[in-house]
Each structure stands twice: as structure tokens, then as C-alpha cells.
Scaffold this active site. Structure first.
Site, PDB file in Angstrom:
ATOM      1  N   GLY A 178       0.823  -1.198   0.000  1.00  0.00           N
ATOM      2  CA  GLY A 178       0.000   0.000   0.000  1.00  0.00           C
ATOM      3  C   GLY A 178       0.851   1.239   0.000  1.00  0.00           C
ATOM      4  O   GLY A 178       2.071   1.161   0.182  1.00  0.00           O
ATOM      5  N   GLY A 185       2.461   5.416   4.771  1.00  0.00           N
ATOM      6  CA  GLY A 185       1.677   5.978   5.863  1.00  0.00           C
ATOM      7  C   GLY A 185       0.318   5.346   6.080  1.00  0.00           C
ATOM      8  O   GLY A 185      -0.543   5.951   6.708  1.00  0.00           O
ATOM      9  N   SER A 226      -3.197   3.909 -19.050  1.00  0.00           N
ATOM     10  CA  SER A 226      -4.489   4.391 -18.552  1.00  0.00           C
ATOM     11  C   SER A 226      -4.753   5.864 -18.843  1.00  0.00           C
ATOM     12  O   SER A 226      -5.803   6.385 -18.486  1.00  0.00           O
ATOM     13  CB  SER A 226      -4.611   4.117 -17.057  1.00  0.00           C
ATOM     14  OG  SER A 226      -3.730   4.936 -16.352  1.00  0.00           O
ATOM     15  N   LYS A 268      -7.503   5.507  -7.242  1.00  0.00           N
ATOM     16  CA  LYS A 268      -7.759   6.639  -8.141  1.00  0.00           C
ATOM     17  C   LYS A 268      -9.003   7.412  -7.702  1.00  0.00           C
ATOM     18  O   LYS A 268      -8.999   8.642  -7.689  1.00  0.00           O
ATOM     19  CB  LYS A 268      -7.910   6.139  -9.573  1.00  0.00           C
ATOM     20  CG  LYS A 268      -6.591   5.679 -10.181  1.00  0.00           C
ATOM     21  CD  LYS A 268      -6.786   5.086 -11.543  1.00  0.00           C
ATOM     22  CE  LYS A 268      -5.455   4.703 -12.178  1.00  0.00           C
ATOM     23  NZ  LYS A 268      -5.619   4.042 -13.455  1.00  0.00           N
TER      24      LYS A 268
HETATM   25  P1  ADP Z   1       3.756   2.628   6.386  1.00  0.00           P
HETATM   26  O1  ADP Z   1       4.626   1.616   6.967  1.00  0.00           O
HETATM   27  O2  ADP Z   1       2.570   2.061   5.684  1.00  0.00           O
HETATM   28  O3  ADP Z   1       4.435   3.645   5.543  1.00  0.00           O
HETATM   29  P2  ADP Z   1       3.366   3.387   9.113  1.00  0.00           P
HETATM   30  O4  ADP Z   1       3.034   2.049   9.643  1.00  0.00           O
HETATM   31  O5  ADP Z   1       4.725   3.924   9.383  1.00  0.00           O
HETATM   32  O6  ADP Z   1       3.095   3.452   7.571  1.00  0.00           O
HETATM   33  O7  ADP Z   1       2.259   4.398   9.596  1.00  0.00           O
HETATM   34  C1  ADP Z   1       2.471   5.772   9.758  1.00  0.00           C
HETATM   35  C2  ADP Z   1       1.774   6.255  10.992  1.00  0.00           C
HETATM   36  O8  ADP Z   1       0.360   6.208  10.801  1.00  0.00           O
HETATM   37  C3  ADP Z   1       2.062   5.399  12.179  1.00  0.00           C
HETATM   38  O9  ADP Z   1       2.216   6.212  13.304  1.00  0.00           O
HETATM   39  C4  ADP Z   1       0.820   4.555  12.335  1.00  0.00           C
HETATM   40  O10 ADP Z   1       0.591   4.171  13.639  1.00  0.00           O
HETATM   41  C5  ADP Z   1      -0.267   5.472  11.839  1.00  0.00           C
HETATM   42  N1  ADP Z   1      -1.382   4.731  11.278  1.00  0.00           N
HETATM   43  C6  ADP Z   1      -1.512   4.290  10.008  1.00  0.00           C
HETATM   44  N2  ADP Z   1      -2.671   3.652   9.829  1.00  0.00           N
HETATM   45  C7  ADP Z   1      -3.316   3.677  11.017  1.00  0.00           C
HETATM   46  C8  ADP Z   1      -4.558   3.169  11.485  1.00  0.00           C
HETATM   47  N3  ADP Z   1      -5.383   2.516  10.672  1.00  0.00           N
HETATM   48  N4  ADP Z   1      -4.877   3.382  12.755  1.00  0.00           N
HETATM   49  C9  ADP Z   1      -4.037   4.046  13.563  1.00  0.00           C
HETATM   50  N5  ADP Z   1      -2.873   4.551  13.220  1.00  0.00           N
HETATM   51  C10 ADP Z   1      -2.482   4.376  11.942  1.00  0.00           C
END
Ligand code: ADP
Length: 845
Positions: free
Chosen positions: A347, A350, A741, A784
């Protein structure tokens, strides 16, 4: 005895002289059988010789074989030539002629200018040789006297006899009857001897120099050691190595590794710390000692209910993903050694991939190790460099497993850091982050090395090139993350189970922010809701105007920025707050510079585990700070995005709004087309790949072919490109783009350009187009549509065959947007322009 070398051979009448050795059996009169200095036999025809007087005969020691060696000392008298040779018994008898000059002849010869010159040269060389020898041995003084008293022609003989030359050279000296020839030869030989002495001297000097340097160092070091001992100081190196050995002993290495390590330690002990291999050898042993050979973290009975609760507590939404994780944990509970698939969270950034993986570790009570694979192109990054390389290192996996001293960040991280020892274990949950960002090049294929790591058959004895002893990785639970599935090499993907985490809707983001992010951010900054409140409305504004992302990372950053600013404000407001002595308040100038700095939003969140109650308590006494719009502007700067952007961009004909899919999730992509005077060429810019360039070509062809039906040209004017070039640009120009696309968007932009009609600002589109005008389905629909929603776009044109993908989209988003499904490009045009597009349906084409 001598011979004319050119006359050597088997022919001619042979004469011989004196005590020559063995005779040739067949023709004793013609040939004399010699042994040269190398022990090889040579046959020579003797024509000349040297008369000598035996001065001494001595008997050597008898050898076990019964052979006895005799040594004869001869004094040379004169050179002669053989007149007649006859054998008498075992001896040869010869009639000879004296060859050396008589005294009067000599006196005459010495008047010769050439000879005088040659003699001078010889004496100079001889003098030099003597003076060199004089420095080495005192006896050379006697030779000097010789030089002054003995005539040159005799000197030549004496000198050459005094140093080692080959047997042939000795013979040829004796054979040189002519004075000039003899002296020239002697000068050459003396010169050569001189040179060899000089070279030998140079070499000895060099060796001596080196020796003395290292000897000096050794001596000094010994002295230093003695002084230290005298003073009672312990020897650091020795101490260090003893500590290292103790550490190695407690590392619990398997017997074969322990043996190997001991061998290396013995080698290290023999080295001086300044020696080149010392630090590399030491670093290697440190790694061996730091690796968790046996250490595992205890895994208590897995409580699925508690795990579910903890997942729910830490993450909002993601129902399906959490369900899958619980299933995974349940299987592990029933069969701990099951070779389950490797979970791979895919994905945009964040969306919680990393934090889900760390939740798995928490649920299993295991340590969590994160290994970033982004940009890894070299196989050695996974498998390590061999130790023969300079600057060699272990691979990232082995490196990630060793014990490291971490610095625990604290509140006011920039002020001080607390060292914290982390215990290494061989059974952590290991996150292979950004597994899609590995690439392969000439330095090997990291993916194949990763395959070995992930293969339960092979990872029991994983061989890191640097480590050079097998290490067991089989107890590790691997979890991977990726932004996209496509770049992951198929064999690697085959080992993993992909769990997709698409981006969040603004509503979801709001809930995540209110329930998870704000409490966490406040806690990390030592604040509480009693001091700082960020109302929902403000969070909505941050989501809409300050971030435009699929995940919540920037949202979290912005909230952190607010929390930091709030903490500083209190420090400013109430200077009487008593901090404990290790926490220092910030200065005003720092605050001003931070608030004035718009780039603050880009700063990393600093995780702060240390909750400092003294700050919260201090704040409690102050009034509650509620974030409002003016504070938002002050801290985060002016809003970055607004909904009017699309309207502004499509204000001129020739611009259309597309939807694309990137590793950051979905994005809105504008397409700009313009016409200018030219010869009908198509120019494309914006870092485009081959596929997208072809799409542009197809779009232009389609529009040209349908120009009359679209009423873009009058019936008479067939070529709409006559006297004009078309330029299509995809901003942002720095980002590479590719994929099919954009087909429908390209056609819309061209039709808008030729018809000089603006496209609707509230409509975005995606879809591949065939040359015949059919619209084909494309991927990433959910991302999208979410991207369009983020941009405030109300209508989205999608290929009809993507209908099934709409089920993934949250219903509140779908209900707030109009989704227009199309089969043909004509339908796209109908929806893209205000009031539809006039299309002459009954065309002949
Ligand atoms: P990724 O690894 O996907 O880039 P992270 O796991 O580092 O993202 O997430 C970034 C921040 O967003 C973290 O502090 C995480 O706890 C928070 N976060 C992301 N999704 C959620 C969620 N569904 N509920 C609570 N916090 C989330």
C-alpha cells in the site's frame, strides 16, 4: 689452460698440456675432456695454456663414499701456446712457446697511448673497488699498495682472480694474450663487480631501514608497556581482548563456530593494533560475539483475544487486514513451526504497514527488527561482502540481528540521548521494508539472495559472505512491506501472501487522527488533552488543505508540529515552571525561528517514549490551548492545497483531468495539449515511458480520423494538423510516468484543444483506449477514486468493465461522487464536456 673459443670443436690436430683430466676414449690426442664449474663436461681443443707451479697440495676429508678431494694451490708463471702435443703414459707432454711479452717488449708496449689510456681507466675502476672494500674490511689496504707497485697487465690478472666470475670468463681472461684486450676485459669485469656491490648495498640499506623502523617501534612499545606496568596501569589492548573473549564465550556459539572464532582470536593476539588487518579482524570477532546464536525470546501461550484487542487498540478500521493477521496468528498458535506464508503488506506510504508488522511482534511477544531494502541493488547488501574486500561488511540481515547500542530518544531529544543496550535474539519478527524497491544490476540480484533468506529449506544455514559460517535464520518470522506489487520479482512474490492496504478516506483519516494520532502525539511530547486540544474541525482542515496523501504520515507530522509549538508556547508563557535538571526550556529565538519556518511541516516526528509528568503538570496550571485556524496558519504556514486548483488548471481549452496510480497511491494528473505553427508533428514531454507515448499517438490518430464526425474540421478540410504541430505535456515534468491508462484523458485533451471547448473541472477520468475507440479497464480504481475525492472532484469517468472494483470503495465516498461508466470514447467525451459533445453518429467511418 685456454682455447680460442671460436676454434672449439672436434676437428684439427690436438695438443694438450699439463695435468689435464680425463681423456676422451676414442681420440685422446685431439680432445681434452674438461669438467666446468657446473659439473658439465666440455670438450675443447687445446691450443694455449698457462704454465704454473704447484705451491701446495692438501688432502681433504674422506667422504663416506670413499672419495677424497685434493686441493692444489698453483702459481701462474706465464701464458704459452702449444706447438706439439704427445702422450707419454698417463700424461701429455707438449712443446710450447712463451706468449707473455718479455721485459723489453713490455717496456715498448707501455709507450702505446691507447694502452696508457686503458690502464688509467682500469686503475681508476680498481681504485674505486678498493676504496669500497676498504670500508668493509681493513685488509684492502694491502691491495692498495699492490696497485701502486705491480705493473698493470699483472694487476689485471690478480684483480680478476680475486672476485667470483664464471669459469668461461676466467678462461677468456687467461686466453687474452693481447695486453689491450686483457685490460679492457679486466676493466669491464671490475666495473660489473662494482655495480653489483652497489646494488647489493642499496638493498641492504633499504632492508636495514625498514627493520630498524619496526624494531624501533617494537622497542618503544615494549618500553611503554614496561612504564605502564610500573605505574600500575592495565594494558588496554590485552584488557580489551580479554573482554572480547569473555563476550565471545557468553555468545553461545555452536562448536564449529567457536573453534573458528578462537582461531581468529589467536591470530588477533599476535597482531599489533597498528597492523592493517587488526581492526578488520577485531570487527569480525565483535560481530561473532554480538550475534544471537542461541538467545531467543520466550514466547508465552498466544492469547488471540488479547492480540485482537491490541490490534484494534492500535489501528482504526482495516477490518479485513486485522482479520487476516488474527488468522495467521491462530495458525501459528496451533502449529508453531508451521511454514506459513510470508505476509506482505502492500500500500502507499503511511497507511500503517510498519505499525501492523510491529503489532504482530507485540502479539507474539517477540522483538521487532526492521530492515530497509529500499534502493538495495547489490547482492552483497543481503549476503555481505567477503572479508578479503577492504571495508567489507556483513549483509543487512546479519547486521540487523546483532546487538546494538541504541540511543533512546527522550523529550527534548536534541538536548541529550540516553544509551540503551538492546538484547539480540535469533527469533525476532523481521520486517523487510520496501521489498519492491530492490533492483538488480551488474552487482548481482538481491532478490535471489532474499529468496534464499525466505526459503525455510535454506535459511537454516544461511551463509553470509562476511560471516563465513552458517547462521540459522529459520526461527525468524518474516513480514514484508511494499508500495506496489508489480515491481516485486515473481519468484519472491510467490513466497508471499499479499495483503493490500489502500489509502484512507478523509473520514477514516479524521477518525484515525482523533482516536490514535492525537493521543499518541500528545503523549510523545509530554502533553495531555488538558493542555492542548485539537478540535475535529481543525483536523479536517489539516486533512483537506495541508495534506493530500493516501496515508496519514503527513497528517501525523502536522499534528506533531502543533504539539511541539504548543510545548514551546508554554515554556515561553510560564518561565516559572520547574523542570527537572535534565530538561531545559527552549529559548525565545528558537521558538521564533521554528514558527517562522514554513518547512517545519516537513520535519520528522521524533518518537518520545519518555513521558515527563512534570511538563504535563506544569501545563495543567496554564489555561487549555485550543488550536484554531490562526494557530494553524502560524505553525503550519498558509494552506498548501485548495479545491479550486482543478478549476484553475482546466480554465483553458486543451487541458483534461486524468487519474493515475503511483507508489504513493492514486493521484490526479493533468494533461495539457497545445497547437502551434508547424508541419503536423507530435511533441511529448513530461518524462514519459514508451507505453504512454504510444497512447498519445493512438489518441491523436483517433482524433484525426474522427475529426469530421466530431465537427473539428469542415468536410473539405481533411487534415486538422495542416500547418500545425501538437505538443502534449504531463506536469509534473520531473516525475517519470508510464502506462496505458491515460488514453481517454489524452483524447479528451486533444478534442478540447481542437474544438476550443473547456472540459468540466469537476470531472476526472481514467481508462485505456483502443485505436477503434473502445475503452478498456485499468487497475488501481480504488486509489484513483480516493485521489479524485481528495482533490474535491465530484464526477469520475471509469471503464464499464471496472464496475466490479467499485465494491472496494467505501460507500460514503461513492455516495458523494458521481461515477460514470463508459464503453466507448464517445461516451467519455459526452461526459467530459459541459452539455455533452456533439457527435455525428451516422458516420461513414
Ligand atoms: P507505512 O509503513 O505504511 O508507511 P506506518 O506504519 O509507518 O506506515 O504508519 C504511519 C503512521 O500512521 C504510524 O504512526 C501509524 O501508527 C499510523 N497509522 C496508520 N494507519 C493507522 C490506522 N489505521 N490506525 C491508527 N494509526 C495508523
Amino acid at each position: 689452460m685456454g682455447s680460442d673459443s671460436e676454434e672449439r670443436g672436434l676437428k684439427g690436430s690436438a695438443d694438450a698440456v699439463g695435468d689435464s683430466q680425463k681423456q676422451d676414449g676414442k681420440n685422446p690426442q685431439e680432445l681434452i675432456h674438461w669438467h666446468n664449474s657446473c659439473g658439465n663436461s666440455i670438450f675443447i681443443q687445446v691450443l694455449r695454456g698457462v704454465a704454473a707451479r704447484a705451491l701446495q697440495l692438501s688432502r681433504g676429508v674422506e667422504k663416506p663414499s670413499g672419495r677424497v678431494t685434493y686441493i692444489v694451490v698453483l702459481e701462474g708463471l706465464c701464458r704459452f701456446s702449444v706447438q706439439e702435443l704427445s702422450a707419454r703414459g698417463t700424461y701429455y707432454v707438449a712443446r710450447i712457446n712463451r706468449l707473455d711479452l718479455t721485459k723489453s717488449e713490455l717496456e715498448q708496449a707501455e709507450q702505446d697511448q691507447d694502452l696508457i689510456l686503458l690502464s688509467r681507466q682500469f686503475k681508476a675502476a680498481a681504485m674505486e673497488l678498493i676504496s669500497i672494500l676498504e670500508q668493509k674490511q681493513k685488509t684492502a689496504g694491502r691491495t692498495k699498495v699492490l696497485l701502486e707497485t705491480v705493473p698493470v697487465h699483472r694487476l689485471a690478472d690478480i684483480f680478476v682472480a680475486s672476485f667470483e666470475i664464471s669459469f668461461e670468463e676466467q678462461l677468456s681472461m687467461l686466453d687474452s694474450v693481447d695486453l689491450k684486450v686483457r685490460i679492457t676485459k679486466a676493466t669491464e669485469l671490475v666495473d660489473r663487480h662494482l655495480q653489483s656491490i652497489r646494488v647489493a648495498e642499496k638493498i641492504t640499506q633499504k632492508v636495514e631501514g625498514q627493520l630498524s623502523k619496526s624494531q624501533k617501534e617494537f622497542l618503544l612499545r615494549q618500553q611503554m608497556r614496561a612504564i605502564k606496568e610500573e605505574l600500575g596501569d592495565n594494558d588496554d589492548d590485552e584488557d580489551d581482548l580479554a573482554a572480547l573473549e569473555r563476550k565471545m564465550q557468553s555468545a553461545g556459539m555452536p562448536p564449529n563456530v567457536w573453534k573458528h572464532a578462537q582461531r581468529e582470536l589467536r591470530r588477533l593476539r599476535k597482531m599489533q593494533p597498528q597492523q592493517p588487518g587488526y581492526s578488520s579482524s577485531r570487527g569480525y570477532l565483535e560481530l561473532l560475539a554480538d550475534l544471537p546464536w542461541q538467545n531467543v525470546s520466550e514466547e508465552p501461550e498466544l492469547d488471540l483475544k488479547a492480540a485482537k484487542e491490541s490490534l484494534d487498540r492500535d489501528h482504526y478500521g482495516l477490518v479485513k487486514v486485522k482479520q487476516r493477521i488474527i488468522e495467521y496468528l491462530a495458525v501459528r498458535k496451533l502449529k508453531p513451526d508451521a511454514r506459513g506464508p510470508i505476509l506482505c503488506f502492500v500500500g502507499p506510504p503511511g497507511v500503517g504497514k510498519t505499525s501492523l508488522a510491529s503489532s504482530i511482534a507485540t502479539a507474539l511477544n517477540r522483538k521487532f527488527v526492521r530492515i530497509s531494502l529500499g534502493g538495495v541493488k547489490d547482492e552483497a547488501d543481503i549476503r555481505g561482502h567477503r572479508r578479503t574486500y577492504i571495508g567489507s561488511m556483513p549483509g543487512r540481515l546479519i547486521d540487523g540481528l546483532k546487538v546494538v547500542e541504541l540511543f533512546q530518544p527522550t523529550f527534548y531529544t536534541f538536548l541529550y540521548l540516553l544509551p540503551l543496550q538492546r538484547v539480540a535474539v535469533s527469533n525476532p519478527v523481521m520486517l523487510l521494508d520496501e521489498i519492491d524497491k530492490t533492483g538488480s544490476d551488474v552487482r548481482g540480484d538481491p532478490a535471489s539472495a532474499l529468496l534464499e533468506v525466505l526459503d525455510p529449506e535454506q535459511n537454516k544455514t544461511f551463509n553470509d559472505h562476511y560471516l563465513n559460517v552458517p547462521f540459522d535464520l529459520s526461527k525468524i518470522i518474516f513480514v514484508a512491506t511494499a508500495n506496489r506489487v508489480q515491481p516485486i520479482p515473481p519468484p519472491l512474490l510467490d513466497r508471499m501472501e499479499v495483503i493490500e492496504l489502500p489509502g484512507y478516506t478523509p473520514e477514516e483519516k479524521l477518525k484515525i487522527a482523533m482516536k490514535h494520532l492525537i493521543p499518541r502525539v500528545l503523549e510523545q511530547h509530554g502533553l495531555s488533552s488538558e493542555f492542548l486540544q485539537i478540535p475535529e474541525d481543525m483536523v479536517k482542515i489539516i486533512i483537506q488543505r495541508y495534506t493530500r496523501e493516501a496515508g496519514v504520515r503527513n497528517l501525523e507530522r502536522n499534528l506533531s508540529a502543533l504539539a511541539r509549538a504548543a510545548a514551546v508556547m508554554v515554556a515561553e508563557q510560564d518561565c516559572n515552571i520547574q523542570f527537572s535538571k535534565d530538561v531545559q526550556p527552549m529559548t525565545t529565538s528558537l521558538l521564533d525561528s521554528r514558527l517562522a519556518d514554513g518547512a517545519e511541516v516537513e520535519m520528522e516526528v521524533i518518537p518520545m517514549n519518555d513521558n515527563r509528568p512534570e511538563i504535563s503538570n506544569a501545563f495543567a496550571s496554564a489555561s487549555v490551548l485550543v488550536v484554531d485556524e490562526s494557530m494553524l496558519e502560524k505553525v503550519l504556514g498558509p494552506p498548501r492545497y485548495d479545491d479550486s486548483e482543478t478549476a484553475e488548471r482546466v480554465a483553458t481549452p486543451g487541458v483534461s483531468v486524468g487519474l493515475v496510480w503511483t507508489s504513493f497511491g492514486g493521484e490526479v494528473q493533468f494533461v495539457e495539449a497545445t497547437a502551434m505553427v508547424g508541419k503536423g508533428d507530435l511533441h511529448l514531454t513530461g518524462q514519459l515511458g514508451d507505453v504512454i507515448k504510444e497512447s498519445a499517438q493512438i489518441a491523436l490518430t483517433w482524433v484525426r480520423a474522427r475529426a469530421a464526425n466530431l465537427k473539428l474540421s469542415t468536410a473539405g478540410e481533411i487534415n486538422i494538423l495542416e500547418n500545425q504541430d501538437i505538443h502534449i505535456h504531463f506536469p509534473a515534468g520531473a516525475v517519470p510516468k508510464d502506462g496505458p491508462s491515460a488514453g481517454v484523458t489524452l483524447v479528451t485533451s486533444l478534442v478540447s484543444l481542437f474544438s476550443q471547448r473547456k472540459v468540466r473541472a469537476d470531472t476526472a477520468m481514467t481508462g485505456e483506449m483502443t485505436l477503434r475507440g473502445l475503452v478498456l479497464p485499468v487497475g488501481g480504481i480504488k486509489d484513483k477514486v480516493l485521489a479524485a475525492h481528495r482533490y474535491g472532484i465530484k464526477r469520475v469517468i471509469l471503464p464499464e468493465r471496472n464496475l466490479k472494483d467499485l465494491t472496494e470503495i467505501p460507500s460514503q465516498i461513492l455516495s458523494s461522487m458521481e461515477i460514470l461508466l463508459v464503453k466507448r470514447i464517445e461516451d467519455v467525451l459526452e461526459h467530459a464536456f459541459e452539455g455533452g459533445f456533439p457527435w455525428r453518429r451516422h458516420s461513414k467511418l
